[in-house]
Design a protein around this motif. Structure first.
Motif, PDB file in Angstrom:
ATOM      1  N   UNK B 276       0.828  -1.211   0.000  1.00 18.19           N
ATOM      2  CA  UNK B 276       0.000   0.000   0.000  1.00 18.19           C
ATOM      3  C   UNK B 276       0.857   1.253   0.000  1.00 18.19           C
ATOM      4  N   UNK B 277       0.286   2.385  -0.446  1.00 13.18           N
ATOM      5  CA  UNK B 277       1.004   3.660  -0.370  1.00 13.18           C
ATOM      6  C   UNK B 277       1.072   4.162   1.082  1.00 13.18           C
ATOM      7  N   UNK B 278       1.509   5.381   1.255  1.00 11.63           N
ATOM      8  CA  UNK B 278       1.645   6.014   2.565  1.00 11.63           C
ATOM      9  C   UNK B 278       0.371   5.857   3.409  1.00 11.63           C
ATOM     10  N   UNK B 279       0.549   5.472   4.654  1.00 11.70           N
ATOM     11  CA  UNK B 279      -0.598   5.314   5.543  1.00 11.70           C
ATOM     12  C   UNK B 279      -1.049   6.649   6.112  1.00 11.70           C
ATOM     13  N   UNK B 280      -2.235   6.637   6.762  1.00 10.11           N
ATOM     14  CA  UNK B 280      -2.773   7.869   7.350  1.00 10.11           C
ATOM     15  C   UNK B 280      -1.809   8.383   8.410  1.00 10.11           C
ATOM     16  N   UNK B 281      -1.565   9.694   8.408  1.00  8.34           N
ATOM     17  CA  UNK B 281      -0.716  10.299   9.438  1.00  8.34           C
ATOM     18  C   UNK B 281       0.774  10.220   9.140  1.00  8.34           C
ATOM     19  N   UNK B 282       1.166   9.594   8.036  1.00  6.51           N
ATOM     20  CA  UNK B 282       2.593   9.514   7.697  1.00  6.51           C
ATOM     21  C   UNK B 282       3.039  10.816   7.038  1.00  6.51           C
ATOM     22  N   UNK B 283       4.294  11.200   7.312  1.00  6.52           N
ATOM     23  CA  UNK B 283       4.803  12.453   6.730  1.00  6.52           C
ATOM     24  C   UNK B 283       5.473  12.221   5.375  1.00  6.52           C
ATOM     25  N   UNK B 284       6.039  11.015   5.206  1.00 13.44           N
ATOM     26  CA  UNK B 284       6.755  10.722   3.959  1.00 13.44           C
ATOM     27  C   UNK B 284       6.215   9.428   3.337  1.00 13.44           C
ATOM     28  N   UNK B 285       6.861   9.031   2.250  1.00 17.94           N
ATOM     29  CA  UNK B 285       6.391   7.835   1.549  1.00 17.94           C
ATOM     30  C   UNK B 285       5.452   8.239   0.438  1.00 17.94           C
ATOM     31  N   UNK B 286       5.231   7.348  -0.535  1.00 20.89           N
ATOM     32  CA  UNK B 286       4.422   7.723  -1.702  1.00 20.89           C
ATOM     33  C   UNK B 286       2.962   7.990  -1.340  1.00 20.89           C
ATOM     34  N   UNK B 287       2.476   9.156  -1.776  1.00 22.51           N
ATOM     35  CA  UNK B 287       1.057   9.473  -1.559  1.00 22.51           C
ATOM     36  C   UNK B 287       0.198   8.628  -2.482  1.00 22.51           C
ATOM     37  N   UNK B 288       0.759   8.328  -3.645  1.00 23.17           N
ATOM     38  CA  UNK B 288      -0.006   7.551  -4.636  1.00 23.17           C
ATOM     39  C   UNK B 288       0.828   6.382  -5.108  1.00 23.17           C
ATOM     40  N   UNK B 289       0.160   5.268  -5.330  1.00 26.12           N
ATOM     41  CA  UNK B 289       0.837   4.115  -5.908  1.00 26.12           C
ATOM     42  C   UNK B 289       0.043   3.643  -7.114  1.00 26.12           C
ATOM     43  N   UNK B 290       0.719   3.504  -8.229  1.00 28.67           N
ATOM     44  CA  UNK B 290       0.078   3.035  -9.456  1.00 28.67           C
ATOM     45  C   UNK B 290       0.757   1.751  -9.927  1.00 28.67           C
ATOM     46  N   UNK B 291      -0.034   0.886 -10.540  1.00 25.82           N
ATOM     47  CA  UNK B 291       0.541  -0.309 -11.141  1.00 25.82           C
ATOM     48  C   UNK B 291       0.028  -0.410 -12.573  1.00 25.82           C
ATOM     49  N   UNK B 292       0.942  -0.480 -13.523  1.00 28.16           N
ATOM     50  CA  UNK B 292       0.563  -0.651 -14.925  1.00 28.16           C
ATOM     51  C   UNK B 292       0.847  -2.105 -15.314  1.00 28.16           C
ATOM     52  N   UNK B 293      -0.188  -2.819 -15.715  1.00 29.60           N
ATOM     53  CA  UNK B 293      -0.044  -4.224 -16.108  1.00 29.60           C
ATOM     54  C   UNK B 293      -0.059  -4.303 -17.635  1.00 29.60           C
ATOM     55  N   UNK B 294       1.055  -4.799 -18.185  1.00 30.20           N
ATOM     56  CA  UNK B 294       1.244  -4.774 -19.638  1.00 30.20           C
ATOM     57  C   UNK B 294       0.969  -6.140 -20.270  1.00 30.20           C
ATOM     58  N   UNK B 295       0.255  -6.114 -21.389  1.00 30.89           N
ATOM     59  CA  UNK B 295       0.032  -7.342 -22.157  1.00 30.89           C
ATOM     60  C   UNK B 295       1.136  -7.486 -23.216  1.00 30.89           C
ATOM     61  N   UNK B 296       1.168  -6.591 -24.179  1.00 31.12           N
ATOM     62  CA  UNK B 296       2.152  -6.621 -25.273  1.00 31.12           C
ATOM     63  C   UNK B 296       2.384  -8.029 -25.833  1.00 31.12           C
ATOM     64  N   UNK B 297       1.315  -8.643 -26.293  1.00 28.92           N
ATOM     65  CA  UNK B 297       1.453  -9.937 -26.962  1.00 28.92           C
ATOM     66  C   UNK B 297       1.405 -11.141 -26.043  1.00 28.92           C
ATOM     67  N   UNK B 298       1.391 -10.913 -24.733  1.00 27.61           N
ATOM     68  CA  UNK B 298       1.406 -12.047 -23.809  1.00 27.61           C
ATOM     69  C   UNK B 298       0.123 -12.870 -23.891  1.00 27.61           C
ATOM     70  N   UNK B 299      -1.021 -12.219 -24.093  1.00 29.10           N
ATOM     71  CA  UNK B 299      -2.296 -12.960 -24.175  1.00 29.10           C
ATOM     72  C   UNK B 299      -2.280 -13.951 -25.327  1.00 29.10           C
ATOM     73  N   UNK B 300      -1.666 -13.530 -26.414  1.00 29.02           N
ATOM     74  CA  UNK B 300      -1.583 -14.398 -27.587  1.00 29.02           C
ATOM     75  C   UNK B 300      -0.701 -15.617 -27.292  1.00 29.02           C
ATOM     76  N   UNK B 301       0.402 -15.380 -26.586  1.00 27.22           N
ATOM     77  CA  UNK B 301       1.278 -16.485 -26.188  1.00 27.22           C
ATOM     78  C   UNK B 301       0.521 -17.404 -25.223  1.00 27.22           C
TER      79      UNK B 301
END
Lengths: 187, 477
Positions: B276-301
């Motif tokens: 998870x990203x930064x918890x409530x009350x934390x001063x540092x750490x990522x405010x947002x966390x994103x995950x990009x899941x890539x196919x790029x031909x994998x479904x075909x394989x």
């Protein structure tokens, strides 16, 4: 317990960590303060030490510690960690098979003090050393913990000609302080 | 024909073979990695047990992949990770650009990620005015020279320290010339530390994604992975869609075999489970966390039961370290993001078996890669399958570019072969000429020179078999 500790120490030292064991919390604390003084920790710029919360330090008279070693900081920020010489944090588990330390690092300050300063001091209770990774994973609930760190030795790389180099981005020294009489709550 | 546009592995490999420094750099490094891996498995039975278990875990994960991906997305979203799906590399690049722009981010500091190499993310972001800086020491070294990784684990292994010393003294501000590896590392650390503290966003790869808990697992030694994931205010992770496993229990054996197969370490220095990203009350750490899941031909394989094994890969690089071809020509000769044996089966499937016909044939099929693969991907068998796919349009095949590797020359050769074999009179004429004059044909003659350049020219018999049989008076011939 001694055999488990010895196995842990052997493996941790094999990956360039330094391991010290103490019976009581007081002895452990005395060692840490002495180490900080020897390392030149002071209130001068870039010479501080950041100390993250944990049962080892929470009960201590923090103001007294600051008098004994000026430069210790308990109010941790990214900037303070980046400007410090030493980071101190308490670890939750250890693995004797590989010399690994495991930390519930949900609190960001625990990650900062173990990553940014060039020296990381890791405090852990002797009874928290388990046999292998599987035993630790059984105890962890990652769905409840934002960030779990497994740390085995100081930061290293072999990207140039496969020559082992210690201290790339993370700490160049990892000093593990194992304390027999340390009560820890389950992470 | 497509042959004009084909990327010629043969030519780039031949060029690489002429560089003694390059060959020495690879030979030394690969020998070291082979030795270190071997030392991790003193008992071959233990190695086989762990390979069996890891193969079973990866196969089972793939079997349930669609369901696991859904479960992972639900759980990760609940944890506060924003999950994005990209079918193509272009889409993935646009998604990341969108995230960065929405936050006004101008600098991205990157931990090691082969998927981001696959996307050519750095070049894309630079075109759009965003600085993307590699922080893994090896990746940083090659980025300074505008190169691509020559090995998936050791990206700068094609360079020796003298070359890096020269490069640093020219490209890093106020750097002095030194061949001391500790000092070179310290120089990079100093530059990158400041970049980390100033960066608007951090990017990392993913080694395993745990469906049950929505956790991302990151394996690393330097500490830059840790910093990329919690120093900058935004953390973006990228992964191929095959990376998901069911439970944390599945991770332990895979992690154990990954580090041992890759660098010969029992464990890596750091192993991070990020949920998870930064918890409530934390001063540092990522405010947002994103995950990009890539196919790029994998479904075909994924859709092909045999080729699906390609997706078991945990990107350890052991197949490269043990490959007699890779060790001699190095990673760049493949002109592909993933070099070596795994690249030879992955790249043709994503880019097309016709256009990357060169890679499919750039193998002696010695089998070393299949023998060391921690998840038992049958790389040689898949190469043989892809060789057929490249020249045939088999019914039901979903292979990218199937049949497009066929050439007119090859077709004509087979037509003539069939014609001669169907007409005894014609066959006799050809064998008469071949036995009398075949030996007079120079080794460098067109059509046969591709064969004879690395092999001795075959010497035809002085009389064909049928002539000799007839001379002996055997009846009915």
């Amino acid at each position: 317990m001694n055999a488990v500790f010895e196995a842990f120490k052997t493996r941790a030292e094999a990956v360039s960590a330094e391991v010290h064991r103490f019976k009581t919390r007081e002895e452990g604390l005395t060692f840490i303060l002495g180490f900080l003084k020897d390392a030149g920790v002071s209130d001068a710029p870039e010479c501080g030490a950041v100390w993250a919360a944990g049962t080892f330090i929470d009960g201590a008279a923090k103001d007294d510690l600051k008098v004994k070693v000026p430069g210790i900081c308990f109010d941790i920020t990214q900037a303070a960690s980046a400007a410090s010489k030493v980071g101190i944090s308490q670890l939750d588990w250890a693995i004797s098979a590989t010399g690994t330390l495991v930390q519930d690092a949900s609190a960001v300050d625990k990650r900062l003090v173990s990553t940014l300063p060039p020296i990381h001091m890791a405090v852990i209770g002797t009874e928290r050393i388990l046999a292998d990774m599987g035993s630790v994973l059984e105890k962890l609930r990652p769905e409840q913990l934002n960030y779990i760190s497994f740390i085995t030795g100081p930061s290293r790389t072999a990207d140039i000609e496969r020559v082992l180099t210690i201290g790339v981005h993370g700490p160049e020294r990892l000093i593990i302080v194992v304390v027999d009489e340390l009560q820890q709550v389950t992470a | 024909m497509h042959a004009d546009t084909e990327i010629k592995f043969r030519d780039s490999a031949a060029k690489a073979l002429l560089d003694p420094q390059l060959r020495a750099n690879f030979r030394r490094a690969m020998d070291g990695l082979i030795f270190k891996r071997k030392a991790q498995f003193p008992n071959p039975r233990d190695l086989e047990d762990l390979r069996d278990l890891s193969t079973a875990i990866r196969s089972r994960s793939l079997l349930n992949l669609p369901a696991l991906l859904e479960q992972f997305e639900t759980q990760a979203t609940k944890n506060g990770i924003q999950v994005h799906w990209a079918e193509t590399c272009d889409q993935a690049n646009e998604l990341i650009l969108g995230i960065l722009r929405s936050k006004g981010a101008k600098t991205l500091v990157k931990g090691k990620s082969m998927v981001s190499e696959e996307m050519h993310l750095n070049a894309f972001l630079e075109e759009h005015g965003i600085e993307a800086l590699e922080s893994d020491l090896g990746e940083y070294i090659i980025q300074l020279d505008g190169e691509t990784p020559s090995h998936i684990i050791m990206p700068a292994i094609h360079k020796n320290k003298n070359q890096i010393a020269r490069q640093f003294s020219q490209k890093i501000k106020d750097a002095k010339y030194t061949e001391d590896v500790d000092e070179l590392t310290a120089m990079a650390r100093k530059v990158l530390r400041q970049k980390f503290l100033d960066a608007d966003a951090g990017l990392s790869g993913v080694n395993f994604a745990v469906a049950e808990t929505g956790t991302l697992c990151l394996v690393e030694n330097e500490g830059n992975g840790r910093m990329s994931t919690h120093v900058p205010p935004i953390h973006i992770a990228v992964m191929g869609l095959e990376k998901v496993v069911a439970t944390l229990e599945d991770v332990a054996p895979l992690y154990a075999i990954l580090t041992r197969s890759a660098t010969g370490q029992a464990v890596s220095t750091y192993f991070n489970l990020i949920t998870a990203p930064r918890g409530a009350g934390e001063k540092d750490g990522p405010q947002e966390m994103h995950l990009v899941i890539l196919d790029n031909g994998r479904s075909r394989i994924y859709a092909d039961p045999q080729l699906q094994a390609t997706l078991r890969c945990i990107r350890c690089g052991a197949c490269m370290n043990h490959c007699p071809v890779y060790t001699r020509v190095g990673g760049h000769a493949y002109e592909a993001v993933y070099p070596g044996p795994i690249g030879k089966i992955l790249t043709p499937q994503t880019e097309g078996v016709g256009v990357r016909h060169d890679l499919i044939h750039g193998s002696s099929l010695c089998g070393a890669c299949g023998e060391v693969c921690p998840v038992k991907i049958p790389i040689p068998e898949i190469l043989v399958r892809l060789r057929r796919e490249a020249t045939h349009e088999d019914v039901g095949s979903q292979v990218n570019g199937k049949g497009t590797g066929r050439t007119a020359t090859e077709d004509w050769a087979w037509r003539l072969w069939a014609l001669a074999n169907k007409r005894p009179a014609l066959y006799r004429v050809i064998t008469w000429f071949a036995t009398r004059f075949g030996n007079a044909l120079p080794a460098g003659a067109p059509l046969i020179k591709d064969w004879t350049r690395t092999r001795t020219k075959p010497v035809p018999a002085r009389r064909s078999l049928s002539e000799r049989v007839r001379a002996k008076g055997v009846p009915h011939v």
